[in-house]
Design a protein around this motif. Structure first.
Motif, PDB file in Angstrom:
ATOM      1  N   MET A 251      17.846 -26.057  -1.088  1.00 29.47           N
ATOM      2  CA  MET A 251      16.626 -26.804  -0.766  1.00 29.47           C
ATOM      3  C   MET A 251      16.339 -27.957  -1.717  1.00 29.47           C
ATOM      4  N   GLY A 252      17.240 -28.261  -2.641  1.00 30.02           N
ATOM      5  CA  GLY A 252      16.959 -29.278  -3.642  1.00 30.02           C
ATOM      6  C   GLY A 252      17.102 -30.711  -3.172  1.00 30.02           C
ATOM      7  N   PHE A 253      17.472 -30.918  -1.903  1.00 31.90           N
ATOM      8  CA  PHE A 253      17.638 -32.278  -1.402  1.00 31.90           C
ATOM      9  C   PHE A 253      16.308 -32.990  -1.223  1.00 31.90           C
ATOM     10  N   ALA A 254      15.259 -32.238  -0.903  1.00 30.02           N
ATOM     11  CA  ALA A 254      13.988 -32.852  -0.504  1.00 30.02           C
ATOM     12  C   ALA A 254      13.372 -33.753  -1.581  1.00 30.02           C
ATOM     13  N   PRO A 255      13.251 -33.335  -2.850  1.00 35.01           N
ATOM     14  CA  PRO A 255      12.651 -34.219  -3.850  1.00 35.01           C
ATOM     15  C   PRO A 255      13.419 -35.515  -4.068  1.00 35.01           C
ATOM     16  N   HIS A 256      14.725 -35.507  -3.780  1.00 32.13           N
ATOM     17  CA  HIS A 256      15.518 -36.722  -3.944  1.00 32.13           C
ATOM     18  C   HIS A 256      15.450 -37.617  -2.706  1.00 32.13           C
ATOM     19  N   ALA A 257      15.400 -37.001  -1.535  1.00 31.63           N
ATOM     20  CA  ALA A 257      15.449 -37.768  -0.287  1.00 31.63           C
ATOM     21  C   ALA A 257      14.085 -38.293   0.142  1.00 31.63           C
ATOM     22  N   PHE A 258      13.000 -37.654  -0.324  1.00 33.89           N
ATOM     23  CA  PHE A 258      11.653 -38.041   0.097  1.00 33.89           C
ATOM     24  C   PHE A 258      10.752 -38.206  -1.122  1.00 33.89           C
ATOM     25  N   PRO A 283      22.905 -37.174  -9.131  1.00 31.76           N
ATOM     26  CA  PRO A 283      24.188 -36.560  -9.503  1.00 31.76           C
ATOM     27  C   PRO A 283      24.496 -35.299  -8.700  1.00 31.76           C
ATOM     28  N   GLY A 284      23.446 -34.560  -8.313  1.00 35.72           N
ATOM     29  CA  GLY A 284      23.678 -33.332  -7.568  1.00 35.72           C
ATOM     30  C   GLY A 284      24.357 -33.574  -6.237  1.00 35.72           C
ATOM     31  N   LEU A 285      24.048 -34.698  -5.590  1.00 38.60           N
ATOM     32  CA  LEU A 285      24.692 -35.013  -4.314  1.00 38.60           C
ATOM     33  C   LEU A 285      26.183 -35.240  -4.500  1.00 38.60           C
ATOM     34  N   TRP A 286      26.554 -36.090  -5.445  1.00 37.74           N
ATOM     35  CA  TRP A 286      27.965 -36.441  -5.621  1.00 37.74           C
ATOM     36  C   TRP A 286      28.763 -35.297  -6.225  1.00 37.74           C
ATOM     37  N   LEU A 287      28.141 -34.508  -7.088  1.00 38.89           N
ATOM     38  CA  LEU A 287      28.833 -33.327  -7.595  1.00 38.89           C
ATOM     39  C   LEU A 287      29.108 -32.357  -6.459  1.00 38.89           C
ATOM     40  N   GLY A 288      28.136 -32.185  -5.568  1.00 42.65           N
ATOM     41  CA  GLY A 288      28.343 -31.309  -4.426  1.00 42.65           C
ATOM     42  C   GLY A 288      29.431 -31.810  -3.500  1.00 42.65           C
ATOM     43  N   LEU A 289      29.490 -33.135  -3.280  1.00 44.20           N
ATOM     44  CA  LEU A 289      30.531 -33.683  -2.421  1.00 44.20           C
ATOM     45  C   LEU A 289      31.913 -33.505  -3.047  1.00 44.20           C
ATOM     46  N   LEU A 290      32.008 -33.643  -4.368  1.00 41.20           N
ATOM     47  CA  LEU A 290      33.292 -33.416  -5.040  1.00 41.20           C
ATOM     48  C   LEU A 290      33.733 -31.958  -4.904  1.00 41.20           C
ATOM     49  N   VAL A 291      32.775 -31.039  -5.078  1.00 43.25           N
ATOM     50  CA  VAL A 291      33.090 -29.614  -4.917  1.00 43.25           C
ATOM     51  C   VAL A 291      33.511 -29.325  -3.482  1.00 43.25           C
ATOM     52  N   ALA A 292      32.808 -29.928  -2.524  1.00 42.16           N
ATOM     53  CA  ALA A 292      33.161 -29.738  -1.117  1.00 42.16           C
ATOM     54  C   ALA A 292      34.565 -30.250  -0.839  1.00 42.16           C
ATOM     55  N   ALA A 293      34.924 -31.409  -1.401  1.00 36.43           N
ATOM     56  CA  ALA A 293      36.273 -31.953  -1.217  1.00 36.43           C
ATOM     57  C   ALA A 293      37.325 -31.013  -1.798  1.00 36.43           C
ATOM     58  N   ALA A 294      37.032 -30.414  -2.960  1.00 38.22           N
ATOM     59  CA  ALA A 294      37.967 -29.477  -3.567  1.00 38.22           C
ATOM     60  C   ALA A 294      38.144 -28.234  -2.688  1.00 38.22           C
ATOM     61  N   PHE A 295      37.045 -27.722  -2.143  1.00 42.31           N
ATOM     62  CA  PHE A 295      37.129 -26.555  -1.256  1.00 42.31           C
ATOM     63  C   PHE A 295      37.953 -26.880  -0.008  1.00 42.31           C
ATOM     64  N   LEU A 296      37.726 -28.053   0.570  1.00 39.64           N
ATOM     65  CA  LEU A 296      38.451 -28.434   1.779  1.00 39.64           C
ATOM     66  C   LEU A 296      39.939 -28.626   1.483  1.00 39.64           C
ATOM     67  N   PHE A 297      40.265 -29.209   0.333  1.00 38.01           N
ATOM     68  CA  PHE A 297      41.671 -29.366  -0.049  1.00 38.01           C
ATOM     69  C   PHE A 297      42.344 -28.001  -0.192  1.00 38.01           C
ATOM     70  N   ALA A 298      41.624 -27.041  -0.810  1.00 35.86           N
ATOM     71  CA  ALA A 298      42.173 -25.690  -0.946  1.00 35.86           C
ATOM     72  C   ALA A 298      42.332 -25.031   0.424  1.00 35.86           C
ATOM     73  N   ALA A 299      41.398 -25.278   1.341  1.00 35.81           N
ATOM     74  CA  ALA A 299      41.506 -24.714   2.686  1.00 35.81           C
ATOM     75  C   ALA A 299      42.706 -25.283   3.426  1.00 35.81           C
ATOM     76  N   VAL A 300      42.994 -26.582   3.223  1.00 42.53           N
ATOM     77  CA  VAL A 300      44.167 -27.198   3.839  1.00 42.53           C
ATOM     78  C   VAL A 300      45.441 -26.536   3.325  1.00 42.53           C
ATOM     79  N   ARG A 301      45.518 -26.308   2.017  1.00 42.71           N
ATOM     80  CA  ARG A 301      46.696 -25.666   1.446  1.00 42.71           C
ATOM     81  C   ARG A 301      46.851 -24.237   1.958  1.00 42.71           C
ATOM     82  N   LEU A 302      45.745 -23.534   2.087  1.00 38.23           N
ATOM     83  CA  LEU A 302      45.809 -22.163   2.589  1.00 38.23           C
ATOM     84  C   LEU A 302      46.312 -22.123   4.028  1.00 38.23           C
TER      85      LEU A 302
END
Length: 309
Positions: A251-258, A283-302
């Protein structure tokens, strides 16, 4: 000398290349495949929308008397009271979209391994990256757009129902349009859906990774590590920092987006309260996107090395 009847006319090279480029489009058709195979992506929101419309129709009993009482209040309270059912309908649909996205991701890669259809899909000229990326597009792009379209339709039906009831009781339906900026609210809704989807990207990435790794009980494997970490932290250190991190990701998106008018007034009165610059600079948005990219890369390898169950 006559030309042989079985001669095949040669096509221009440019035409052949163009036809091939526009006929394959593996990502496009992979996304459509997900929609064909997972009808819950749009059926579940439609069912909830039908219940919302039906419930609002029942609530219109006594609407005229309530509207007369509301019009005696100050403008701020008038708008809040008239706008409330529309906001509740949108919030319920956003929550349903998140639930649908979670269970879709948990079954996206596990389901094709369970029914052994992965053998067929791997035989096609579609890369693992394209397949996993198409599955990530569903909760990040397709589902928000589907939910937005359904919410708009629900709001239009609710406005029409309200207008019919008010006209039947000798009141003007313009009292709804005058106090509820519908088009502005739809723009805020679309912006909010995009902000939520990007903020929840690491959640969907983690669920896709678990879906490609776990042999069974995907929901348990997706949740159990976080529960175990929280219990360990609480018992060992007596703190709840990890739980705060999870809450912030949800739920932490709201204070940044509004730009809310204080913590006690989480309302959007104008488009000036939309703060995309602050949101994109968090920073929380871009850190989350980097983590998401890492998870997706691992899913591709799996997926490349995992076979059917």
């Amino acid at each position: 000398m006559n030309t042989p009847s079985n001669a095949v006319p040669k096509l221009p090279v440019e035409s052949t290349v163009t036809d091939r480029r526009y006929s394959t489009r593996p990502l496009y058709w992979s996304v459509w495949r997900e929609l064909w195979e997972n009808r819950s992506i749009y059926i579940a929101p439609l069912i909830v929308a039908a219940f919302e419309v039906f419930g609002f129709a029942i609530s219109t009993i006594g609407l005229a008397e309530r509207r007369r009482a509301v019009l005696l209040l100050d403008p701020a309270h008038q708008r809040a009271a008239i706008e409330q059912p529309y906001d509740l309908a949108a919030m319920m649909m956003i929550f349903i979209a998140f639930i649908v996205g979670v269970f879709y991701c948990l079954d996206a890669l596990h389901g094709e391994r369970r029914d052994r259809s992965i053998l067929f899909w791997k035989s096609l000229p579609v890369s693992d990256l394209t397949t996993v990326f198409s599955k990530a597009i569903i909760p990040l792009v397709v589902l928000p757009l589907v939910v937005f379209a359904i919410i708009v339709c629900v709001h239009v039906i609710m406005v029409l129902e309200t207008g019919v009831v008010l006209i039947f009781h000798g009141m003007s339906p313009a009292t709804t349009w005058a106090h509820v900026p519908v088009f502005q609210n739809w723009l805020v809704l679309l912006y909010g859906l995009v902000a939520i989807a990007l903020w929840h990207a690491p959640i969907y990435g983690w669920l896709l990774l678990v879906s490609g790794w776990a042999r069974r009980a995907t929901f348990l494997w997706a949740v159990l590590p976080f529960v175990a970490i929280q219990i360990f932290e609480k018992i060992t250190f007596g703190t709840s920092y990890f739980a705060s991190i999870l809450k912030h990701r949800l739920m932490g998106f709201a204070p940044h987006a509004f730009g809310f008018h204080g913590e006690g007034h989480p309302t959007i009165d104008s488009l000036a309260q939309l703060t995309p610059g602050t949101y994109l600079g968090s920073p929380g948005l871009w850190l989350g996107l980097l983590v998401a990219a890492a998870f997706l890369f691992a899913a591709v390898r799996l997926r490349r090395y995992r076979g059917p169950l």
